[in-house]
Design a protein around this motif. Structure first.
Motif, PDB file in Angstrom:
ATOM      1  N   PHE A 245       0.841  -1.189   0.000  1.00  0.00           N
ATOM      2  CA  PHE A 245       0.000   0.000   0.000  1.00  0.00           C
ATOM      3  C   PHE A 245       0.880   1.243   0.000  1.00  0.00           C
ATOM      4  N   VAL A 246       0.443   2.262  -0.727  1.00  0.00           N
ATOM      5  CA  VAL A 246       1.191   3.517  -0.814  1.00  0.00           C
ATOM      6  C   VAL A 246       1.001   4.356   0.436  1.00  0.00           C
ATOM      7  N   GLY A 247      -0.223   4.380   0.953  1.00  0.00           N
ATOM      8  CA  GLY A 247      -0.512   5.247   2.090  1.00  0.00           C
ATOM      9  C   GLY A 247      -1.617   4.663   2.944  1.00  0.00           C
ATOM     10  N   ALA A 248      -1.977   5.411   3.985  1.00  0.00           N
ATOM     11  CA  ALA A 248      -3.050   4.999   4.888  1.00  0.00           C
ATOM     12  C   ALA A 248      -3.863   6.226   5.278  1.00  0.00           C
ATOM     13  N   LEU A 249      -5.168   6.128   5.102  1.00  0.00           N
ATOM     14  CA  LEU A 249      -6.088   7.205   5.479  1.00  0.00           C
ATOM     15  C   LEU A 249      -6.352   7.158   6.977  1.00  0.00           C
ATOM     16  N   THR A 250      -6.319   8.313   7.606  1.00  0.00           N
ATOM     17  CA  THR A 250      -6.699   8.443   9.006  1.00  0.00           C
ATOM     18  C   THR A 250      -7.882   9.403   9.077  1.00  0.00           C
ATOM     19  N   PRO A 251      -9.000   8.994   9.696  1.00  0.00           N
ATOM     20  CA  PRO A 251     -10.216   9.820   9.676  1.00  0.00           C
ATOM     21  C   PRO A 251     -10.140  11.006  10.626  1.00  0.00           C
ATOM     22  N   THR A 252     -11.151  11.850  10.534  1.00  0.00           N
ATOM     23  CA  THR A 252     -11.262  12.989  11.433  1.00  0.00           C
ATOM     24  C   THR A 252     -12.693  13.072  11.961  1.00  0.00           C
ATOM     25  N   GLY A 253     -12.848  13.616  13.149  1.00  0.00           N
ATOM     26  CA  GLY A 253     -14.180  13.776  13.723  1.00  0.00           C
ATOM     27  C   GLY A 253     -14.145  13.680  15.227  1.00  0.00           C
ATOM     28  N   ALA A 254     -15.292  13.952  15.848  1.00  0.00           N
ATOM     29  CA  ALA A 254     -15.393  13.882  17.305  1.00  0.00           C
ATOM     30  C   ALA A 254     -15.357  12.447  17.803  1.00  0.00           C
ATOM     31  N   TRP A 255     -15.529  11.484  16.917  1.00  0.00           N
ATOM     32  CA  TRP A 255     -15.676  10.075  17.271  1.00  0.00           C
ATOM     33  C   TRP A 255     -14.364   9.298  17.245  1.00  0.00           C
ATOM     34  N   CYS A 256     -13.245   9.940  16.848  1.00  0.00           N
ATOM     35  CA  CYS A 256     -11.981   9.216  16.714  1.00  0.00           C
ATOM     36  C   CYS A 256     -10.835  10.054  17.265  1.00  0.00           C
ATOM     37  N   GLU A 257      -9.657   9.446  17.342  1.00  0.00           N
ATOM     38  CA  GLU A 257      -8.480  10.180  17.805  1.00  0.00           C
ATOM     39  C   GLU A 257      -8.045  11.188  16.752  1.00  0.00           C
ATOM     40  N   ASP A 258      -7.287  12.185  17.182  1.00  0.00           N
ATOM     41  CA  ASP A 258      -6.822  13.225  16.275  1.00  0.00           C
ATOM     42  C   ASP A 258      -5.876  12.639  15.224  1.00  0.00           C
ATOM     43  N   ALA A 259      -6.114  12.978  13.957  1.00  0.00           N
ATOM     44  CA  ALA A 259      -5.351  12.375  12.861  1.00  0.00           C
ATOM     45  C   ALA A 259      -3.915  12.894  12.797  1.00  0.00           C
ATOM     46  N   TRP A 260      -3.714  14.179  13.035  1.00  0.00           N
ATOM     47  CA  TRP A 260      -2.357  14.746  12.971  1.00  0.00           C
ATOM     48  C   TRP A 260      -1.443  14.081  13.994  1.00  0.00           C
ATOM     49  N   LEU A 261      -1.893  14.033  15.238  1.00  0.00           N
ATOM     50  CA  LEU A 261      -1.046  13.504  16.301  1.00  0.00           C
ATOM     51  C   LEU A 261      -0.800  12.013  16.124  1.00  0.00           C
ATOM     52  N   THR A 262      -1.834  11.279  15.759  1.00  0.00           N
ATOM     53  CA  THR A 262      -1.701   9.834  15.616  1.00  0.00           C
ATOM     54  C   THR A 262      -0.712   9.482  14.511  1.00  0.00           C
ATOM     55  N   THR A 263      -0.861  10.095  13.348  1.00  0.00           N
ATOM     56  CA  THR A 263       0.018   9.757  12.233  1.00  0.00           C
ATOM     57  C   THR A 263       1.443  10.228  12.477  1.00  0.00           C
ATOM     58  N   ALA A 264       1.623  11.352  13.168  1.00  0.00           N
ATOM     59  CA  ALA A 264       2.975  11.806  13.491  1.00  0.00           C
ATOM     60  C   ALA A 264       3.706  10.750  14.315  1.00  0.00           C
ATOM     61  N   MET A 265       2.978  10.105  15.243  1.00  0.00           N
ATOM     62  CA  MET A 265       3.591   9.036  16.031  1.00  0.00           C
ATOM     63  C   MET A 265       3.992   7.861  15.155  1.00  0.00           C
ATOM     64  N   LEU A 266       3.203   7.582  14.119  1.00  0.00           N
ATOM     65  CA  LEU A 266       3.427   6.397  13.299  1.00  0.00           C
ATOM     66  C   LEU A 266       4.519   6.578  12.255  1.00  0.00           C
ATOM     67  N   THR A 267       4.980   7.795  12.036  1.00  0.00           N
ATOM     68  CA  THR A 267       6.074   7.973  11.071  1.00  0.00           C
ATOM     69  C   THR A 267       7.331   7.253  11.523  1.00  0.00           C
ATOM     70  N   GLU A 268       7.517   7.102  12.819  1.00  0.00           N
ATOM     71  CA  GLU A 268       8.695   6.409  13.336  1.00  0.00           C
ATOM     72  C   GLU A 268       8.555   4.893  13.245  1.00  0.00           C
ATOM     73  N   ALA A 269       7.332   4.420  13.070  1.00  0.00           N
ATOM     74  CA  ALA A 269       7.098   2.971  12.991  1.00  0.00           C
ATOM     75  C   ALA A 269       7.136   2.460  11.560  1.00  0.00           C
ATOM     76  N   THR A 270       7.265   3.361  10.593  1.00  0.00           N
ATOM     77  CA  THR A 270       7.235   3.004   9.180  1.00  0.00           C
ATOM     78  C   THR A 270       8.378   3.709   8.461  1.00  0.00           C
ATOM     79  N   GLU A 271       8.619   3.284   7.214  1.00  0.00           N
ATOM     80  CA  GLU A 271       9.708   3.880   6.444  1.00  0.00           C
ATOM     81  C   GLU A 271       9.224   4.590   5.186  1.00  0.00           C
ATOM     82  N   ARG A 272       8.275   3.987   4.488  1.00  0.00           N
ATOM     83  CA  ARG A 272       7.841   4.483   3.188  1.00  0.00           C
ATOM     84  C   ARG A 272       6.400   4.957   3.175  1.00  0.00           C
ATOM     85  N   LEU A 273       5.558   4.356   4.015  1.00  0.00           N
ATOM     86  CA  LEU A 273       4.119   4.595   3.976  1.00  0.00           C
ATOM     87  C   LEU A 273       3.789   6.072   4.141  1.00  0.00           C
ATOM     88  N   LYS A 274       2.903   6.570   3.271  1.00  0.00           N
ATOM     89  CA  LYS A 274       2.415   7.935   3.396  1.00  0.00           C
ATOM     90  C   LYS A 274       1.166   7.952   4.261  1.00  0.00           C
TER      91      LYS A 274
END
Length: 383
Positions: free
Chosen positions: A53-82
């Motif tokens: 997979f090229v990338g991964a969508l992270t949703p936004t809304g009152a019902w889920c965790e914040d997308a900016w903060l969550t994905t920023a954490m995951l950049t260290e767990a991956t190498e290529r994934l957008k």
């Protein structure tokens, strides 16, 4: 251009059942939720990356965790994934949004994509202090994206519009590559905004004829637009196994679950959501709305409500059919997300590769047996 495939990060929890919550659906409306941890999201992200997979969508809304903060954490767990970060314009300053995007893009090595969500539910927008009506939100989105795009190009921006105002705004650091902007919307006000500011127009998974109509509409506004489609997927070695899994997902869904969720979704202001609801009418009967396109997910989930269901070859057929219409990017998900990523990545992607329609974004590393392991198990090279 080759097809790109993205997966989905379930930042409100995961489950072996259809998960309630999101897009106007009460949390817990259906299925048991697996509690969210960054470790589990990391598993999904790493697996998606390894599978192709090229990338991964992270949703936004009152019902889920914040997308900016969550994905920023995951950049260290991956190498290529957008990371396709969904966010709502107008809830933060456009200058701050551009600064955040610039920081993310530079520090992640160019792995940010932006999914602009104007917001189709006024009651949810009001939770965030946004009291504009729907048409005004689209107008504000246009102003917002104009400012953000200009800032990311390195311009100094002064803008005094109906909804937004900045003076001598400038970024101290501009990313080498501007993050691509993804934008969806089915209402008449959405098209001009997409045409002026977006790189990829997104649609939910409707039958091919309906998708063709929507793409034709956007092409009249921007002939060279790139298109993406958001779908769930249930793929197995045989069609019988796939449909058995679709049936299992609805086994624990009661008539009251459906009635509760549908009552909430029928209050939605979203034209796209209304189109999803029209596919099934809140009824368990007639859920196969097109070959291998199943509307069962939408009975108890808002937003994307359809799934491609079938054998790996059948799902590949349907993807090829959408690609022939002009769909370039497929944003997929399934329950549970780790397991369904595996089925799709080991079943459908090799089938598409055999047809010459897809190649692993890691190049040779994605085609050599054992080079890209999933959960410690070598991925076999297709014959």
């Amino acid at each position: 251009m080759p097809m790109d495939f993205h997966w989905f990060l379930p930042t409100n929890g995961d489950s072996r059942d259809i998960v309630g919550g999101g897009h106007g659906v009460p949390v817990g409306a259906a299925g048991g939720v697996r509690p969210l941890t960054i470790g589990y999201l990391g598993q999904i992200a790493r697996s998606a990356e390894q599978l192709g997979f090229v990338g991964a969508l992270t949703p936004t809304g009152a019902w889920c965790e914040d997308a900016w903060l969550t994905t920023a954490m995951l950049t260290e767990a991956t190498e290529r994934l957008k990371f396709l970060v969904a966010f709502r314009p107008g809830l933060i300053s456009p200058t701050l949004a551009a600064q955040m995007a610039s920081t993310f893009q530079r520090l992640s090595g160019g792995r940010l994509l932006l999914n602009v969500v104007t917001g189709g539910e006024s009651h949810e927008q009001r939770q965030f202090g946004d009291f504009l009506d729907k048409d005004a939100r689209y107008a504000r989105t246009g102003e917002f994206l104009s400012i953000v795009n200009r800032l990311l190009r390195g311009e100094t921006v002064t803008h005094a519009g109906e909804h937004l105002r900045v003076e001598n705004a400038v970024l101290s650091r501009v990313p080498q590559t501007r993050p691509a902007i993804y934008f969806g919307g089915s209402s008449p006000a959405a098209g001009p905004v997409a045409a002026e500011h977006a790189d990829v127009y997104l649609t939910w998974g409707e039958p091919p004829a309906k998708v063709a109509e929507k793409l034709a509409w956007i092409r009249t506004l921007k002939p060279d637009m790139r298109f993406g489609i958001r779908l769930h997927v249930i793929t197995r070695d045989t069609a019988e196994q796939a449909w058995a899994e679709a049936d299992r997902l609805l086994q624990n869904v009661s008539a009251q679950d459906i009635a509760t969720v549908q009552a909430g979704l029928n209050r939605s202001e979203s034209v796209g959501q209304r189109r999803m609801l029209e596919l099934h009418g809140g009824n368990r009967d007639g859920l196969v709305v097109s070959p291998n396109l199943w509307a069962g997910v939408g009975l108890v989930r808002g937003g994307a409500g359809t799934a491609l269901v079938g054998s790996h070859a059948e799902v590949a057929d349907r993807i090829e059919e959408y690609a022939a219409l002009g769909i370039d990017e497929f944003i997929l998900s399934g329950y549970p997300h780790l397991e369904e990523a595996y089925w799709f990545g080991e079943g459908v992607l090799p089938e598409l590769r055999r047809r010459g329609l897809w190649s692993h974004p890691a190049g040779d590393r994605g085609t050599s047996a054992g080079a890209i392991p999933f959960a410690g198990v070598p991925i076999p090279t297709p014959s």
